[in-house]
Design a protein around this motif. Structure first.
Motif, mmCIF file in Angstrom:
data_model
loop_
_atom_site.group_PDB
_atom_site.id
_atom_site.type_symbol
_atom_site.label_atom_id
_atom_site.label_comp_id
_atom_site.label_asym_id
_atom_site.label_seq_id
_atom_site.Cartn_x
_atom_site.Cartn_y
_atom_site.Cartn_z
ATOM 1 N N VAL A 60 -5.742 2.381 -2.588
ATOM 2 C CA VAL A 60 -4.578 2.035 -1.910
ATOM 3 C C VAL A 60 -4.399 0.666 -1.087
ATOM 4 C CG1 VAL A 60 -2.751 2.987 -0.098
ATOM 5 C CG2 VAL A 60 -3.852 4.494 -2.010
ATOM 6 N N ALA A 61 -5.499 0.412 -0.253
ATOM 7 C CA ALA A 61 -5.869 -0.542 0.713
ATOM 8 C C ALA A 61 -5.818 -1.827 -0.202
ATOM 9 C CB ALA A 61 -7.127 -0.463 1.345
ATOM 10 N N GLY A 62 -6.228 -2.052 -1.492
ATOM 11 C CA GLY A 62 -6.423 -3.071 -2.262
ATOM 12 C C GLY A 62 -5.028 -3.334 -3.120
ATOM 13 N N ALA A 63 -4.045 -2.777 -2.775
ATOM 14 C CA ALA A 63 -2.903 -3.111 -3.735
ATOM 15 C C ALA A 63 -2.203 -4.295 -3.619
ATOM 16 C CB ALA A 63 -1.626 -2.000 -3.297
ATOM 17 N N GLY A 97 -12.977 6.292 -2.502
ATOM 18 C CA GLY A 97 -12.536 5.379 -3.520
ATOM 19 C C GLY A 97 -10.850 5.182 -3.440
ATOM 20 N N ALA A 98 -10.123 6.549 -3.162
ATOM 21 C CA ALA A 98 -8.664 6.597 -3.004
ATOM 22 C C ALA A 98 -8.284 5.583 -2.044
ATOM 23 C CB ALA A 98 -8.381 7.870 -2.985
ATOM 24 N N ARG A 99 -9.027 5.717 -0.812
ATOM 25 C CA ARG A 99 -8.478 4.932 0.304
ATOM 26 C C ARG A 99 -8.514 3.144 -0.044
ATOM 27 N NH1 ARG A 99 -10.651 1.802 3.991
ATOM 28 N NH2 ARG A 99 -12.674 2.065 3.242
ATOM 29 N N TYR A 132 -1.214 11.456 -8.716
ATOM 30 C CA TYR A 132 -2.486 10.868 -9.069
ATOM 31 C C TYR A 132 -3.465 10.663 -7.892
ATOM 32 C CZ TYR A 132 -5.696 7.407 -10.786
ATOM 33 O OH TYR A 132 -6.998 6.653 -11.118
ATOM 34 N N LEU A 133 -2.617 10.100 -6.827
ATOM 35 C CA LEU A 133 -3.611 9.707 -5.730
ATOM 36 C C LEU A 133 -4.429 11.082 -5.068
ATOM 37 C CD1 LEU A 133 -4.329 7.599 -3.547
ATOM 38 C CD2 LEU A 133 -2.180 8.072 -2.303
ATOM 39 N N GLN A 134 -3.449 12.038 -5.041
ATOM 40 C CA GLN A 134 -4.154 13.514 -4.424
ATOM 41 C C GLN A 134 -5.230 13.805 -5.328
ATOM 42 O OE1 GLN A 134 -3.157 15.293 -1.685
ATOM 43 N NE2 GLN A 134 -4.978 15.811 -2.021
ATOM 44 N N ARG A 135 -5.346 13.794 -6.733
ATOM 45 C CA ARG A 135 -6.267 13.957 -7.547
ATOM 46 C C ARG A 135 -7.486 13.134 -7.187
ATOM 47 N NH1 ARG A 135 -2.021 14.544 -11.252
ATOM 48 N NH2 ARG A 135 -2.581 12.618 -12.142
ATOM 49 N N MET A 136 -7.112 11.868 -7.239
ATOM 50 C CA MET A 136 -8.212 10.916 -6.823
ATOM 51 C C MET A 136 -8.871 11.194 -5.615
ATOM 52 S SD MET A 136 -8.211 6.542 -6.374
ATOM 53 C CE MET A 136 -7.421 6.705 -8.102
ATOM 54 N N ALA A 157 0.772 -0.964 -0.070
ATOM 55 C CA ALA A 157 0.008 -0.088 0.059
ATOM 56 C C ALA A 157 0.894 1.339 0.066
ATOM 57 C CB ALA A 157 -0.980 0.037 1.166
ATOM 58 N N ALA A 158 1.858 1.283 0.830
ATOM 59 C CA ALA A 158 2.691 2.374 1.044
ATOM 60 C C ALA A 158 3.469 2.575 -0.527
ATOM 61 C CB ALA A 158 3.803 2.189 2.117
ATOM 62 N N ASP A 159 3.781 1.673 -1.166
ATOM 63 C CA ASP A 159 4.775 1.818 -2.156
ATOM 64 C C ASP A 159 3.697 2.354 -3.417
ATOM 65 O OD1 ASP A 159 7.058 0.856 -1.401
ATOM 66 O OD2 ASP A 159 6.791 -1.271 -2.096
#
Length: 287
Positions: free
Chosen positions: A74-77, A69-71, A58-62, A48-50
């Protein structure tokens, strides 16, 4: 004679006979999954961190548009990585089965070709003799089942310390044939817990073929785990003594699974007493 089917549900994979679908045994991998895996927590966190660090803009825009949805993204990486690798692993296993059965396999897609080439090299180097492949190991005694990759015969020299030295061409007069349960692993690493899996197969009651034909499980001399990746392959042994030790641990996990599914539901009885706010102290009444 009865065919065996398997089904994946929330609690893991289970096996059942077609003539008795209500009686279901957990899969070997489901039982092994009860073993503690503390390293996974760190791996999940690192994945998730990577992802977050590699795509921070991109994550900030999301996140600005859809924080939830962004959370979840990342959690599903780790899950997405495992799912993608699982698809490649399944395709590679199908390829290995066809190859070890003697089929001549042409060059594969970019993802699978390294596996095909490395498995071909394994076959040419070790020269295993296939006895059975992709059959079900079934245990009524301990109520579990699972599909193993292969039952092989290998030619080895038995060393004084109980280990083996491969002698595929039988050049040494001391070499003998051994029967082994075999498993193919395409994961990034191989963990010692694979010995639990191999022991469960080897000490099951019987083997059931796809057409429902069954026979008693033979006595195996040990097991081998082929770790095969796009970069190469390594063959690891699990010797008979270690398999017996691993099987005892597997049975502990089998009981742990029963506890997880059923035992804990009844562990605590109904409350005998609980606090009540009906009786107030004198201070509370005066307040």
């Amino acid at each position: 004679m009865s065919k065996v089917e398997n089904e994946e549900k929330g609690g893991g994979r289970s096996y059942f006979r077609v003539i008795d679908p209500e009686t279901r045994y957990p899969s070997v991998t489901t039982v092994v999954g009860m073993a503690p895996k503390p390293f996974l927590m760190r791996w999940y966190a690192n994945m998730a961190a990577d992802l977050a660090l590699d795509s921070i803009d991109y994550l900030q825009r999301m996140s600005d548009r859809d924080r939830e949805g962004a959370r979840k993204w990342v959690a599903g990486a780790a899950w997405r990585y495992t799912n993608d690798r699982g698809k490649i692993g399944s395709a590679a296993h199908d390829l290995f089965e066809r190859m070890i059965r003697g089929q001549q396999i042409r060059r594969q897609s970019m993802d699978l070709e390294p596996y095909r080439a490395n498995f071909r090299n394994f076959l040419d180097t070790v020269k295993p003799v296939l006895v059975r492949a992709e059959d079900v190991a079934w245990s009524d005694t301990h109520q579990y089942a699972g599909s193993f990759d292969a039952w092989l015969r290998l030619r080895v020299i038995l060393n004084d310390d109980g280990t083996w030295t491969l002698d595929p061409d039988g050049l040494d007069p001391r070499s003998v044939w051994v029967n082994v349960i075999a498993d193919w692993k395409t994961s990034k690493s191989v963990w010692a817990s694979v010995a639990l899996q191999m022991a469960a197969y080897a000490f099951a009651d019987r083997i059931i073929s796809p057409d429902g034909t069954e026979e008693p499980m033979p006595l195996f001399d040990g097991a081998v785990v082929l770790h095969i990746t796009p970069e190469g392959w390594t063959l690891y042994p699990v010797y008979a003594n270690e398999m017996r030790t691993a099987f005892a641990a597997f049975l502990d996990l089998r009981r742990t699974l029963d506890w997880d599914r059923e035992g804990q539901r009844k562990a605590l009885g109904k409350a005998l007493a609980k606090s009540s706010r009906e009786a107030l102290t004198g201070t509370e009444r005066r307040g």
